[in-house]
Design a protein around this motif. Structure first.
Motif, short mmCIF file in Angstrom:
data_model
loop_
_atom_site.label_atom_id
_atom_site.label_comp_id
_atom_site.label_asym_id
_atom_site.label_seq_id
_atom_site.Cartn_x
_atom_site.Cartn_y
_atom_site.Cartn_z
N ASP A 180 0.95 -1.47 0.01
CA ASP A 180 -0.04 0.13 0.36
C ASP A 180 1.25 1.18 0.62
OD1 ASP A 180 -2.41 1.94 -0.33
OD2 ASP A 180 -2.46 1.04 2.27
N THR A 181 1.67 2.09 -0.88
CA THR A 181 2.33 2.28 -1.23
C THR A 181 2.36 3.74 -0.88
OG1 THR A 181 3.47 1.89 -3.18
CG2 THR A 181 4.34 3.85 -2.79
N LEU A 182 1.30 4.28 -1.17
CA LEU A 182 0.61 5.39 -0.76
C LEU A 182 -0.56 5.38 0.47
CD1 LEU A 182 -0.71 6.74 -4.35
CD2 LEU A 182 2.23 6.74 -3.35
N HIS A 301 -6.81 11.19 -2.33
CA HIS A 301 -6.70 11.25 -3.74
C HIS A 301 -5.91 10.44 -4.78
CE1 HIS A 301 -9.77 14.79 -3.41
NE2 HIS A 301 -9.27 14.97 -2.72
N ALA A 302 -4.76 9.29 -4.40
CA ALA A 302 -4.36 8.17 -4.52
C ALA A 302 -2.78 8.87 -5.18
CB ALA A 302 -4.64 7.78 -5.37
N CYS A 303 -2.74 10.19 -4.67
CA CYS A 303 -1.11 11.46 -4.67
C CYS A 303 0.44 10.47 -3.45
CB CYS A 303 -1.47 12.21 -4.74
SG CYS A 303 -2.42 13.39 -5.71
N HIS A 304 0.86 10.49 -4.63
CA HIS A 304 2.51 10.60 -3.81
C HIS A 304 2.61 11.11 -1.90
CE1 HIS A 304 6.69 10.04 -3.20
NE2 HIS A 304 6.36 8.92 -3.43
N PRO A 305 3.34 10.97 -1.59
CA PRO A 305 2.80 12.09 -0.24
C PRO A 305 3.88 13.11 -0.21
CG PRO A 305 3.98 9.73 0.28
CD PRO A 305 3.69 9.21 -0.54
N ASN A 306 4.94 12.78 -1.33
CA ASN A 306 6.10 14.01 -1.64
C ASN A 306 4.99 14.97 -2.13
OD1 ASN A 306 7.83 12.10 -0.41
ND2 ASN A 306 8.90 12.19 -2.39
N TYR A 307 3.98 15.33 -2.37
CA TYR A 307 3.02 15.75 -2.90
C TYR A 307 2.78 17.30 -1.96
CZ TYR A 307 3.35 13.50 -8.37
OH TYR A 307 3.58 14.22 -9.15
N ALA A 308 2.32 16.15 -1.26
CA ALA A 308 2.18 17.16 0.43
C ALA A 308 3.00 17.67 0.77
CB ALA A 308 1.13 15.62 1.14
N ALA A 309 4.44 16.68 1.03
CA ALA A 309 4.98 17.40 1.69
C ALA A 309 6.04 18.75 0.75
CB ALA A 309 6.42 16.05 1.90
N GLN A 331 -3.57 11.87 -13.22
CA GLN A 331 -4.30 10.68 -12.89
C GLN A 331 -2.95 10.21 -12.80
OE1 GLN A 331 -6.08 9.17 -10.74
NE2 GLN A 331 -7.54 10.69 -10.89
N GLN A 332 -2.64 9.62 -14.46
CA GLN A 332 -0.65 9.13 -14.75
C GLN A 332 0.50 9.43 -14.15
OE1 GLN A 332 -2.42 11.18 -16.72
NE2 GLN A 332 -1.59 12.27 -18.01
N HIS A 333 0.00 10.73 -13.24
CA HIS A 333 0.83 11.44 -12.50
C HIS A 333 1.46 11.43 -11.08
CE1 HIS A 333 3.07 12.92 -16.24
NE2 HIS A 333 2.21 13.37 -16.27
N ARG A 334 0.21 10.83 -10.79
CA ARG A 334 0.09 9.92 -8.90
C ARG A 334 0.66 9.81 -8.47
NH1 ARG A 334 -6.35 12.18 -8.13
NH2 ARG A 334 -6.61 13.91 -9.11
N VAL A 335 0.99 8.13 -8.78
CA VAL A 335 1.61 7.49 -8.01
C VAL A 335 3.26 7.65 -8.31
CG1 VAL A 335 2.23 4.76 -7.92
CG2 VAL A 335 0.06 5.87 -8.40
#
Length: 420
Positions: A180-182, A301-309, A331-335
């Motif tokens: 569960d990467t994200l 929103h199934a986004c990588h946590p580094n976006y939030a950081a 969508q293709q850039h979220r993970v």
């Protein structure tokens, strides 16, 4: 899963249906402190985890870019061997090769030696699946047990996941993982994917779960998996105090105590807490990890946590602002984290065109015919406070404060450049 087959002995191949714990503090936790635990601390943590009865212990990364003996980054399994417990060894000791992150290739691995590293965890993205299968086979040929960990299994379609399981069956690794990467999986998603894999994977392969705590569900998801009736062994990843990047991981002290009370009492949780007291508590004062509102939004929103950081570090956005930007990520850039993309989205969000002509007119009317005093926070405002107050008393200026308000200065308007 309680009863005679709920013990930890299955690591040694004696029993089925075991719930095992894999501690990844020195590897996943290293994202917090740049893997700079210190040589003595690394050895002590390995010793205490072994003494605590942890089934599998991850020592760090195998990488082409190690940074000295004080970091849990190694270029060769033989560098790890002197750090391992020399007596009373109970745990299996492993390390991770992360494909695409400065990894070493299998041809750089020495043949496995008795008393050294026993297993390699291999993590890979979907586009690297074929190469990962080849690498796993080569790692096996060198004598290591292989743990296969596809990044973000939550985003695999059922058919794609079943095809991967079919490849895994032909390889017969030690373990295959739900990752569960994200930190975005709810209980029903975890149990559904578990059953899908469990029904189609060869019996001898262990099924692992690596969760993150973005939704504060790592512990409850681990309990869900531990309660599923299955004939195969299950591995739950954790770290001391949940130490890990962003929202962090399942805490080792929680899951071991849960297993002690609900499945079989076999872990010495006091030794896990000793690790916290001696090596993690002071790091927690310096670094931050664990659940936050922003990481929760990223998971939703199934986004990588580094976006939030990245957006949090701007210190200019409300949580609603952050959610608006995350929602705008294609969508293709979220993970996978894309720094340039989020930088552009942030700048675009901050560049809203606003018609402020009416506000300009109102301010002009207020200021007309008066002296104007603009106050900004800083050292000079503190050292010249007496002069500023005297000027306000004598001249009665229109006082505008920038990004602060203080009643002692009789501020009449406040200019705020920060939405938050």
């Amino acid at each position: 899963m309680s009863g005679e087959c709920s013990g930890k002995s299955s690591v040694r191949g004696k029993c089925n249906m075991a719930v095992q714990v894999l501690d990844c503090t020195l590897r996943d936790g290293g994202y917090v402190n740049n893997w700079e635990f210190g040589k003595q601390a690394i050895g002590s943590i390995l010793e205490k985890l072994n003494g605590a009865g942890i089934d599998i212990v991850e020592c760090g990364f195998l990488t082409s870019a190690p940074r000295g003996e004080d970091c849990s980054l190694f270029s060769d399994p033989r560098q790890i061997e002197p750090l391992l417990p020399q007596r009373g060894r109970q745990a299996m000791f492993v390390a991770m090769i992360a494909m695409g992150e400065g990894e070493i290739s299998p041809d750089q691995l020495p043949l496995r030696q008795e008393g050294g590293l026993e297993g390699i965890r291999l993590t890979f993205h979907r586009e690297d699946t074929e190469r990962a299968i080849c690498w796993a086979r080569e790692i096996q040929q060198r004598g290591y047990r292989v743990f296969l960990q596809p990044v973000g299994t939550a985003f695999y379609r059922d058919l794609d996941l079943l095809r991967l399981v079919e490849r895994v069956n032909s390889l017969s690794p030690f373990a295959f993982y739900i990752v569960d990467t994200l930190g975005s999986m709810y209980r029903n998603q975890v149990s559904r994917q578990f059953h899908l894999i469990d029904e189609n994977m060869a019996p001898g392969i262990r099924l692992g779960f690596h969760g993150h705590n973005n939704l504060q569900l790592a512990f409850s998801n681990a309990q869900t998996i531990a309660s599923i009736q299955t004939k195969r062994d299950v591995i739950l990843d954790s770290s001391v105090y949940g130490m890990g990047r962003g929202a962090g991981n399942l805490p080792t002290e929680l899951i071991t105590r849960y297993i002690n009370r609900n499945i079989q009492s076999r872990y010495q949780v006091a030794l896990v807490m000793d690790i916290y007291d001696e090596y993690i508590a002071f790091l927690r004062r310096e670094y931050e990890w664990g659940y936050t509102m922003a990481y929760h939004i990223a998971a939703v929103h199934a986004c990588h946590p580094n976006y939030a950081a990245y957006l949090l570090n701007k210190q200019t956005l409300t949580m609603t602002d952050i959610e608006s930007i995350l929602r705008s990520i294609p969508q293709q850039h979220r993970v996978e984290f894309d720094r340039e993309l989020v930088r552009q989205l942030y700048r675009r969000y901050q560049s809203k065109q606003i018609d402020d002509s009416k506000a300009v007119e109102e301010l002009s009317d207020l200021i007309r015919g008066r002296h104007l005093l603009v106050l900004a926070p800083g050292q000079s405002l503190r050292t010249r406070e007496t002069q500023v107050l005297e000027f306000i008393r004598r001249r009665s200026p229109f006082v505008i404060a920038v990004n602060f308000a203080d009643p002692k200065f009789q501020v009449e308007a406040c200019f705020v450049s920060n939405h938050k």
